[in-house]
Scaffold this motif. Sequence first.
Motif, PDB file in Angstrom:
ATOM      1  N   THR A 188      24.661   0.275  -9.480  1.00  0.00           N
ATOM      2  CA  THR A 188      23.555  -0.599  -9.074  1.00  0.00           C
ATOM      3  C   THR A 188      22.719   0.155  -8.059  1.00  0.00           C
TER       4      THR A 188
ATOM      5  N   LEU B 216      33.271  -1.958 -21.231  1.00  0.00           N
ATOM      6  CA  LEU B 216      32.036  -2.484 -21.824  1.00  0.00           C
ATOM      7  C   LEU B 216      32.401  -3.015 -23.207  1.00  0.00           C
TER       8      LEU B 216
ATOM      9  N   LEU C 278      29.826   0.967 -13.445  1.00  0.00           N
ATOM     10  CA  LEU C 278      28.602   0.176 -13.313  1.00  0.00           C
ATOM     11  C   LEU C 278      27.903   0.624 -12.032  1.00  0.00           C
TER      12      LEU C 278
ATOM     13  N   VAL D  32      29.948  -6.357 -19.393  1.00  0.00           N
ATOM     14  CA  VAL D  32      30.715  -5.422 -18.576  1.00  0.00           C
ATOM     15  C   VAL D  32      31.805  -6.244 -17.911  1.00  0.00           C
TER      16      VAL D  32
ATOM     17  N   ARG E 274      20.564  -1.957 -12.712  1.00  0.00           N
ATOM     18  CA  ARG E 274      21.990  -1.705 -12.947  1.00  0.00           C
ATOM     19  C   ARG E 274      22.165  -1.047 -14.299  1.00  0.00           C
TER      20      ARG E 274
ATOM     21  N   CYS F  52      25.237   1.033 -16.982  1.00  0.00           N
ATOM     22  CA  CYS F  52      26.639   1.291 -17.260  1.00  0.00           C
ATOM     23  C   CYS F  52      26.751   2.646 -17.965  1.00  0.00           C
TER      24      CYS F  52
ATOM     25  N   GLN G 122      34.412   2.539 -17.944  1.00  0.00           N
ATOM     26  CA  GLN G 122      32.988   2.598 -17.656  1.00  0.00           C
ATOM     27  C   GLN G 122      32.743   2.437 -16.154  1.00  0.00           C
TER      28      GLN G 122
ATOM     29  N   TRP H  58      28.529   1.532  -6.706  1.00  0.00           N
ATOM     30  CA  TRP H  58      29.115   1.693  -8.041  1.00  0.00           C
ATOM     31  C   TRP H  58      30.520   1.146  -8.084  1.00  0.00           C
TER      32      TRP H  58
END
Length: 431
Positions: A326, A396, A324, A429, A365, A367, A322, A390
């Motif tokens: 932001t 996750l 993440l 996460v 944020r 995912c 995954q 990122w």
Amino acid sequence: MGAADPKTTSIYKFGGASVCDAPSIQNVASIVERYAHGHVVLVVSAMGKSTNRLEQVVRFWFDGQRPEAAEQAGMLRDYHHDIIANLAENSASKRKLMAGVEPYFSQLFGFLSEPTPPVASYNRRYDQLVGLGELISSRILSDYLQLRGIDNQWLDAREWVVTNNTYRDARVDWEATRAAIGTLNSGEDKCRVVQGFIGRDVVSGDSTTLGREGSDYTAAIFAHCLDAGELTIWKDVPGVMDADPRRFPFARLISELPYDEAVEMTYYGASVIHPKTIKPLQNKGIKLRVRSFLRPELPGTLIHEGAESGQRSPYIIVKSPQALITVRTRDFSFVAEEHLRLIYSELYRLGIKVHLMQQTALSFRFCVDDDPYKVGPLLEALSPMLETEWEGGLDLWTLRHQSDRTEKGLLSGRKILVEQRATQLVQLVLK
Ligand code: ADP
Ligand code: ASP
Ligand code: MG
């Protein structure tokens, strides 16, 4: 053999792992001989990891790397020819099996002799080429069953599963598909072999695919349209378990599940069943059994309306890899509706699904799957308005109905980047 009673129709789905080599295909034939009676439809995936290899072929072709594309295609052909050589008991049966797949390899190499296509045609071309894996595997299985004395009819799914032209994620035209597949219910009991994953857009006449891992969904489409009594999905695991046994050796079998719980598990990413599989079955109350092709005598998991829904068993689902992402405003103002509108419209445009999101005053944020072909363009589209950050290669985790103690035990040593809690649900996460 008599006239088919729709309620005795059963659908068996065999995934890539169940037909990955000659002994596995022989095992499938034994399962069919032993368990499949009456009116049956066998839905089959591409053999082993053939779909991944076909994806490689498409990528090389579009990148103008023709020798590499041809090399991958050659490896795919050798792989299937080896399987045929090991399956065939004599030269006559080898010739029959070879003749069955020949047209598809000609088609594959025919594509590669064409000039490098424009990038804009990627998804359409992908569907014309990648679905060949299922056509090849179903042809081998059907011809092999015939050679073993299991009379069957091979069907081309593209004549039965009608879709729109959203290539690589085609939507089923249920009315047209029901009308087509429904006609298979008349007449004698039969064994039929059909491909998972593929369909056709009748407007353009193009082949389409239903999305990766979509063969389970095809099986559910046939079950729904034939009012089948039951769908059995044969897997390399004992059934649906409370965690992926490949990651968590302590995973235990869940013997029964109600539809809604199964929908939820697949929604959070339990990859044992494709997420679109349950709904068409639930609508008609068709039971879904997940059984082991390695231990076919075991009952596996039964997913049905009557399953005990009071007792929810705890389970863990891991989605990986995954990314993440932001985002913040450039002037440290609040992340407001106008920003969210841009983010959502770009996610929609790029066909990106969000698996978790969290908003604070100054940041947003979320995912998503760590797919560089999608994350890159997304960041690019957002960056004129927002500051983006990122991190990829993350997990996750979704923990459902879990106690605090088991949760702590499971997480030891992992760094938690985002944590979200709701009743009976924890999503994390993790790095
Ligand atoms: P197919 O051959 O039909 O494509 P998949 O490989 O897609 O089968 O699905 C089977 C795999 O799903 C198993 O090998 C297992 O590692 C994985 N899996 C993930 N979550 C679960 C779960 N909760 N229960 C059982 N298997 C799971
Ligand atoms: N062969 C396709 C894939 O690997 C479809 C499937 O196996 O379900 O995605
Ligand atoms: Mg699969």
